[in-house]
Enzyme design. Structure first.
Site, PDB file in Angstrom:
ATOM      1  N   ASP A  64       0.876  -1.170   0.000  1.00  0.00           N
ATOM      2  CA  ASP A  64       0.000   0.000   0.000  1.00  0.00           C
ATOM      3  C   ASP A  64       0.911   1.216   0.000  1.00  0.00           C
ATOM      4  O   ASP A  64       1.519   1.549   1.025  1.00  0.00           O
ATOM      5  CB  ASP A  64      -0.896  -0.016   1.238  1.00  0.00           C
ATOM      6  CG  ASP A  64      -1.821   1.197   1.315  1.00  0.00           C
ATOM      7  OD1 ASP A  64      -1.679   2.122   0.476  1.00  0.00           O
ATOM      8  OD2 ASP A  64      -2.668   1.247   2.225  1.00  0.00           O
ATOM      9  N   VAL A  65       1.024   1.869  -1.152  1.00  0.00           N
ATOM     10  CA  VAL A  65       2.012   2.946  -1.297  1.00  0.00           C
ATOM     11  C   VAL A  65       1.689   4.174  -0.456  1.00  0.00           C
ATOM     12  O   VAL A  65       2.542   5.061  -0.308  1.00  0.00           O
ATOM     13  CB  VAL A  65       2.148   3.363  -2.782  1.00  0.00           C
ATOM     14  CG1 VAL A  65       2.817   2.256  -3.584  1.00  0.00           C
ATOM     15  CG2 VAL A  65       0.788   3.732  -3.374  1.00  0.00           C
ATOM     16  N   TYR A 152      -6.366  15.191  -9.088  1.00  0.00           N
ATOM     17  CA  TYR A 152      -5.452  14.371  -9.882  1.00  0.00           C
ATOM     18  C   TYR A 152      -4.403  15.243 -10.576  1.00  0.00           C
ATOM     19  O   TYR A 152      -3.211  14.946 -10.545  1.00  0.00           O
ATOM     20  CB  TYR A 152      -6.260  13.577 -10.911  1.00  0.00           C
ATOM     21  CG  TYR A 152      -5.439  12.649 -11.770  1.00  0.00           C
ATOM     22  CD1 TYR A 152      -4.943  11.457 -11.260  1.00  0.00           C
ATOM     23  CD2 TYR A 152      -5.189  12.956 -13.105  1.00  0.00           C
ATOM     24  CE1 TYR A 152      -4.201  10.594 -12.056  1.00  0.00           C
ATOM     25  CE2 TYR A 152      -4.452  12.101 -13.911  1.00  0.00           C
ATOM     26  CZ  TYR A 152      -3.957  10.917 -13.376  1.00  0.00           C
ATOM     27  OH  TYR A 152      -3.217  10.076 -14.176  1.00  0.00           O
ATOM     28  N   THR A 187      -4.943  -0.438 -24.045  1.00  0.00           N
ATOM     29  CA  THR A 187      -4.306  -1.569 -24.707  1.00  0.00           C
ATOM     30  C   THR A 187      -4.688  -1.640 -26.182  1.00  0.00           C
ATOM     31  O   THR A 187      -5.728  -1.117 -26.600  1.00  0.00           O
ATOM     32  CB  THR A 187      -4.699  -2.897 -24.041  1.00  0.00           C
ATOM     33  OG1 THR A 187      -6.106  -3.105 -24.210  1.00  0.00           O
ATOM     34  CG2 THR A 187      -4.357  -2.886 -22.553  1.00  0.00           C
TER      35      THR A 187
END
Length: 288
Positions: A64-65, A152, A187
């Site tokens: 858990d950063v 963000y 992707t």
């Protein structure tokens, strides 16, 4: 092999981008420590990497950063580290007026504070490396405002400033620190599936490259910045956006300007004594 004999730790390695980064580093002979809070997805990503790269040295660690105790324990368990890739992060949408303080703090913790914590506890290990490097994953949102992502964007902008601080603090012992600012990363498979969707094509239209980014694009950029190929690159931010940031707004919204740089989707027709006009083509533009 560009990274033979070196060890890297990648955060957020259970996701598409993190897994691609770990795979690319392993392909170049790097021993990789893959970390993530999502343990089942992390083990699956590591298993796929081992199957693809026979003989690759890969280990996993739950992390858990945003929790300093966990960060400290993971780095204390390592004997050696040459490369730190801070990739973990999360996106939270909302307006400045609409975000709660809890949402704001969570977004900054997972995107910015996490980079600080990992760098803090990695520095003693990196200091013992002969070629230490840190690569932080920022975002194009740090450079260009995107409605609905104030926390963000603020966090990703902070990563750029923190990267420059790392350059100064590590200069005396040879640390290089750089960051990458990707735009939309999707992707190849998903882009192929979404191509018939007009909304998706409208998004792609913002990119002169004619497609969105692939996880492999980020991985290749990380490899470059982590390797000796970038030995004189320090404190830099690499926009990874297919040329989107090169465009002025008018190049997107005015058809006659679009015709000059979107030949795959628009044909530029010149007529005598008339201004150029735009003719839509049936091709739909380049395919991913």
């Amino acid at each position: 092999m560009l990274l033979s004999g070196r060890t890297a730790l990648v955060t957020g390695a259970a996701g598409k981008i993190g897994a691609a980064i770990a795979r690319r580093l392993a392909e170049e002979g790097c021993r990789v420590v893959m970390t993530d809070i999502k343990e089942p997805e992390l083990e699956e990503a590591a298993s796929q990497l081992r199957q693809r790269e026979q003989g690759a040295s890969v280990i996993t660690r739950r992390l858990d950063v945003a929790c300093e105790d966990e960060v400290a324990q993971v780095f204390a368990s390592l004997e050696h580290l040459d490369i730190l890739v801070n990739n973990a992060g999360v996106t939270r949408a909302g307006s400045i007026a609409g975000l709660t303080l809890e949402e704001w703090r969570e977004t900054l913790d997972l995107n910015l504070t996490s980079v600080f914590l990992c760098a803090k506890h990695a520095l003693p290990l990196l200091r013992r490396s002969s070629r230490p490097a840190v690569v932080n994953i920022s975002s194009i949102n740090a450079l260009r405002a995107n409605p609905g992502f104030p926390a963000y964007s603020a966090a990703k902008s902070g990563i750029m400033a923190l990267t420059r601080q790392l350059v100064l603090e590590g200069a005396a012992w040879g640390l290089r620190a750089n960051c990458i600012s990707p735009a939309s990363i999707v992707t190849r498979e998903v882009q192929g599936q979404q191509w018939p969707n007009p909304d998706f094509q409208a998004n792609v239209d913002c990119y002169p490259a004619g497609r969105l980014g692939y996880p492999e694009d980020v991985a290749n950029a990380v490899l470059f910045l982590a390797s000796d190929l970038a030995s004189f690159v320090n404190g830099a931010d690499l926009p990874l956006d297919g040329g989107m940031s090169a465009l002025a707004p008018g190049a997107l919204v005015r058809d006659r300007l679009r015709a000059r740089w979107k030949p795959g989707r628009y044909a530029f027709v010149s007529r005598e004594e008339e201004a150029p006009e735009v003719r839509r083509e049936d091709s739909g533009g380049p395919k991913p």
